[in-house]
Design a protein around this motif. Structure first.
Motif, PDB file in Angstrom:
ATOM      1  N   UNK A   1      81.279 177.859   0.703  1.00 23.42           N
ATOM      2  CA  UNK A   1      80.389 176.866   0.285  1.00 23.42           C
ATOM      3  C   UNK A   1      79.344 176.769   1.212  1.00 23.42           C
ATOM      4  N   UNK A   2      78.975 177.716   2.136  1.00 22.05           N
ATOM      5  CA  UNK A   2      77.950 177.526   3.158  1.00 22.05           C
ATOM      6  C   UNK A   2      76.538 177.284   2.624  1.00 22.05           C
ATOM      7  N   UNK A   3      76.062 177.848   1.529  1.00 23.22           N
ATOM      8  CA  UNK A   3      74.921 177.741   0.797  1.00 23.22           C
ATOM      9  C   UNK A   3      74.795 176.375   0.407  1.00 23.22           C
ATOM     10  N   UNK A   4      75.796 175.474   0.022  1.00 25.36           N
ATOM     11  CA  UNK A   4      75.888 174.318  -0.449  1.00 25.36           C
ATOM     12  C   UNK A   4      75.596 173.311   0.741  1.00 25.36           C
ATOM     13  N   UNK A   5      76.545 173.631   1.861  1.00 24.99           N
ATOM     14  CA  UNK A   5      76.196 172.729   3.033  1.00 24.99           C
ATOM     15  C   UNK A   5      75.035 172.879   3.351  1.00 24.99           C
ATOM     16  N   UNK A   6      74.268 173.994   3.527  1.00 24.90           N
ATOM     17  CA  UNK A   6      72.796 173.876   4.173  1.00 24.90           C
ATOM     18  C   UNK A   6      71.960 173.243   3.046  1.00 24.90           C
ATOM     19  N   UNK A   7      72.093 173.407   1.865  1.00 26.53           N
ATOM     20  CA  UNK A   7      71.379 172.734   0.698  1.00 26.53           C
ATOM     21  C   UNK A   7      71.408 171.312   1.128  1.00 26.53           C
ATOM     22  N   UNK A   8      72.467 170.720   1.056  1.00 29.71           N
ATOM     23  CA  UNK A   8      72.733 169.092   1.238  1.00 29.71           C
ATOM     24  C   UNK A   8      72.191 168.742   2.604  1.00 29.71           C
ATOM     25  N   UNK A   9      72.183 169.597   3.745  1.00 30.19           N
ATOM     26  CA  UNK A   9      71.308 169.162   4.933  1.00 30.19           C
ATOM     27  C   UNK A   9      69.846 169.244   4.696  1.00 30.19           C
ATOM     28  N   UNK A  10      69.423 170.147   4.151  1.00 35.85           N
ATOM     29  CA  UNK A  10      68.124 170.428   3.910  1.00 35.85           C
ATOM     30  C   UNK A  10      67.457 169.247   2.991  1.00 35.85           C
ATOM     31  N   UNK A  11      68.214 168.799   2.099  1.00 38.49           N
ATOM     32  CA  UNK A  11      67.652 167.770   1.155  1.00 38.49           C
ATOM     33  C   UNK A  11      67.618 166.553   1.794  1.00 38.49           C
ATOM     34  N   UNK A  12      68.773 166.115   2.598  1.00 45.15           N
ATOM     35  CA  UNK A  12      68.810 164.686   3.281  1.00 45.15           C
ATOM     36  C   UNK A  12      67.662 164.769   4.181  1.00 45.15           C
ATOM     37  N   UNK A  13      67.245 165.661   4.989  1.00 49.69           N
ATOM     38  CA  UNK A  13      66.260 165.753   5.886  1.00 49.69           C
ATOM     39  C   UNK A  13      64.788 165.752   5.150  1.00 49.69           C
ATOM     40  N   UNK A  14      64.792 166.473   4.349  1.00 48.02           N
ATOM     41  CA  UNK A  14      63.551 166.193   3.465  1.00 48.02           C
ATOM     42  C   UNK A  14      63.285 164.949   3.065  1.00 48.02           C
ATOM     43  N   UNK A  15      64.396 164.113   2.554  1.00 46.34           N
ATOM     44  CA  UNK A  15      64.109 162.761   2.179  1.00 46.34           C
ATOM     45  C   UNK A  15      63.906 161.774   3.266  1.00 46.34           C
ATOM     46  N   UNK A  16      64.716 161.962   4.225  1.00 46.51           N
ATOM     47  CA  UNK A  16      64.386 161.139   5.625  1.00 46.51           C
ATOM     48  C   UNK A  16      62.903 161.168   6.045  1.00 46.51           C
ATOM     49  N   UNK A  17      62.416 162.454   5.861  1.00 44.97           N
ATOM     50  CA  UNK A  17      60.905 162.435   6.437  1.00 44.97           C
ATOM     51  C   UNK A  17      60.028 161.744   5.367  1.00 44.97           C
ATOM     52  N   UNK A  18      60.527 161.936   4.023  1.00 44.23           N
ATOM     53  CA  UNK A  18      59.526 161.122   3.037  1.00 44.23           C
ATOM     54  C   UNK A  18      59.459 159.694   3.492  1.00 44.23           C
ATOM     55  N   UNK A  19      60.455 158.995   4.028  1.00 41.44           N
ATOM     56  CA  UNK A  19      60.353 157.809   4.150  1.00 41.44           C
ATOM     57  C   UNK A  19      60.274 157.232   5.563  1.00 41.44           C
ATOM     58  N   UNK A  20      60.465 157.968   6.545  1.00 39.94           N
ATOM     59  CA  UNK A  20      60.439 157.645   7.900  1.00 39.94           C
ATOM     60  C   UNK A  20      59.223 158.646   8.709  1.00 39.94           C
ATOM     61  N   UNK A  21      58.302 158.034   9.461  1.00 40.82           N
ATOM     62  CA  UNK A  21      57.521 159.101  10.247  1.00 40.82           C
ATOM     63  C   UNK A  21      57.758 158.567  11.625  1.00 40.82           C
ATOM     64  N   UNK A  22      58.874 157.844  11.934  1.00 39.74           N
ATOM     65  CA  UNK A  22      59.161 157.763  13.456  1.00 39.74           C
ATOM     66  C   UNK A  22      60.683 158.096  13.522  1.00 39.74           C
ATOM     67  N   UNK A  23      61.145 158.285  14.466  1.00 45.47           N
ATOM     68  CA  UNK A  23      62.647 158.571  14.639  1.00 45.47           C
ATOM     69  C   UNK A  23      63.621 157.592  14.349  1.00 45.47           C
TER      70      UNK A  23
END
Length: 422
Positions: free
Chosen positions: A370-392
């Motif tokens: 499931x390595x590609x699924x793991x990478x996809x979930x991580x990519x998406x969560x970080x894309x969604x985080x950066x849509x919402x917050x521009x500070x750490x």
């Protein structure tokens, strides 16, 4: 914890690691991982005894540690000599409670069973899942409060991966936290605080088997086989005649593999970015770097610390002779910090040139399905985080870590969210 206190603890751990006689080092001691003191021990083994024999303890028995990147690779890609058949953890399974699973099998049975479930993570199916993951990630993040402490492990890492796992199994969604519990129990020991006794662990895992037997019976009688993991197992030529314990073994493999690893990388990524604030700034300035950052997080975190093999014949690794029948731990967590192969390995470098040069998914026939699924979930969560917050997002204190030398994970990590962009 202040930087000075963290440095003091690190110095103390280092002094301890270098003062103990080499023969007495036991890197499989789970307290080293819970207290985050394992790094200097692995550093010393890579330098002084890269293939190291330990007497272990009553849980593990004696075993060899392979700690350098290239030596680990040579063991992992040689299943003819280093077998998974004895199990993938240093603790042997009890004779009266054996759980066969395809990751702990050799060909041809391993290959036949793995083929049954691999369509779930084929590129076409992943493309279908992407929208679902994105929608859920967004909802999870939108429900987080700002300006007060939030447990990132529970509210984000566990929630996203457990929702995903429920989808892959077509498991009753409202009961999905059962999957989280069974995942935790599967790898727990009495010292972990998760269970009080081995009897309790077995009882809960048998409850898991009973629950899934009900789902199996529904799916096996369905007119049209579904596109979920249970349907695949129920209708697969090499899996449809499994007994209850083999079914349970494969379920645990899929639950832990599909849940623990990704959830600990989601937590570990945020922790790492807080440890290396310059990298967090780099990320906020350039969200396009996320696909490169994801494998770097997985390397830096290494969500499963090791995998075990058993020698089928005498073999030489790194100048040491490993005898037939002896246990071997491939310490991915150490190989991913091997200075001779990876530059500045202790640092998170989100624009690293070769971020996929890591051992976290394993190599050879047992490479994580499931390595590609793991990478996809991580990519998406970080894309969604950066849509919402521009500070750490700020980690407020050192996380509580799992009491395990196998699952390198987090029990709790309190964070504070900045104000949202909009």
């Amino acid at each position: 914890m202040s930087d000075a206190a963290v440095k003091y603890e690190a110095d103390e751990a280092r002094d301890e690691a270098y003062s103990i006689p080499l023969a007495e080092i036991n890197v499989a001691d789970p307290s080293l991982f819970r207290d985050y003191k394992m790094w200097p021990y692995f550093e010393r083994l890579r330098a002084e005894a890269p293939v190291h024999y330990s007497q272990g303890n009553e849980d593990t028995g004696p075993y060899w540690s392979v700690t350098r990147y290239n030596d680990i690779m040579s063991v992992d890609t040689n299943h003819q000599v280093f077998s998974s058949e004895g199990g993938i953890t240093l603790r042997d399974q009890d004779e009266d409670f054996k759980l066969p699973m395809f990751i702990a099998m050799d060909p041809p049975k391993h290959d036949d069973q793995r083929k049954v479930v691999s369509p779930i993570v084929a590129p076409g199916n992943l493309a279908k899942l992407e929208g679902t993951i994105r929608e859920r990630a967004g909802k999870i993040l939108d429900e987080l409060p700002t300006g007060e402490p939030v447990d990132w492990v529970d509210r984000v890492s566990i929630e996203l991966t457990t929702q995903m796992l429920a989808t892959l199994f077509d498991f009753p969604f409202e009961e999905r936290r059962k999957l989280t519990r069974w995942s935790d129990v599967a790898t727990a020991t009495e010292e972990s605080g998760i269970i009080e006794s081995e009897e309790q662990r077995r009882a809960e895992l048998l409850e898991c088997a009973e629950y899934f037997m009900g789902l199996w019976n529904e799916r096996v009688n369905a007119r049209e086989p579904g596109n979920d993991l249970i349907s695949m197992l129920a209708h697969g030529e090499s899996t449809r005649n499994m007994d209850k314990m083999e079914y349970l073994g494969n379920l645990i493999l899929l639950i832990v593999g599909g849940n623990d690893t990704t959830r600990n990388s989601i937590s570990g990524g945020l922790y790492a970015l807080n440890k290396f604030p310059d990298q967090y700034k780099k990320l906020l300035a350039n969200p396009g770097i996320i696909p490169n950052m994801v494998p770097e997080i997985i390397r830096w975190q290494t969500p499963l610390a090791y995998m075990r093999r058993t020698a089928l014949q005498d073999a030489e690794v790194g100048g040491q002779t490993i005898r037939k029948g002896e246990k071997v731990a491939m310490w991915y967590v150490s190989g991913n910090r091997d200075e001779s192969v990876i530059q500045n390995p202790n640092e998170l470098v989100i624009d690293r040139e070769r971020p996929r040069q890591h051992l976290s998914f394993g190599f050879g026939i047992h490479r994580c399905v499931g390595n590609r699924l793991a990478e996809m979930q991580l990519r998406i969560i970080w894309e969604e985080i950066l849509k919402r917050w521009d500070q750490p997002i700020r980690v407020l204190s050192e996380p509580q870590r799992v009491h395990s030398s196998f699952v390198k994970g987090y029990e709790k990590m309190m964070v504070e969210l900045p104000k949202r962009k909009h």
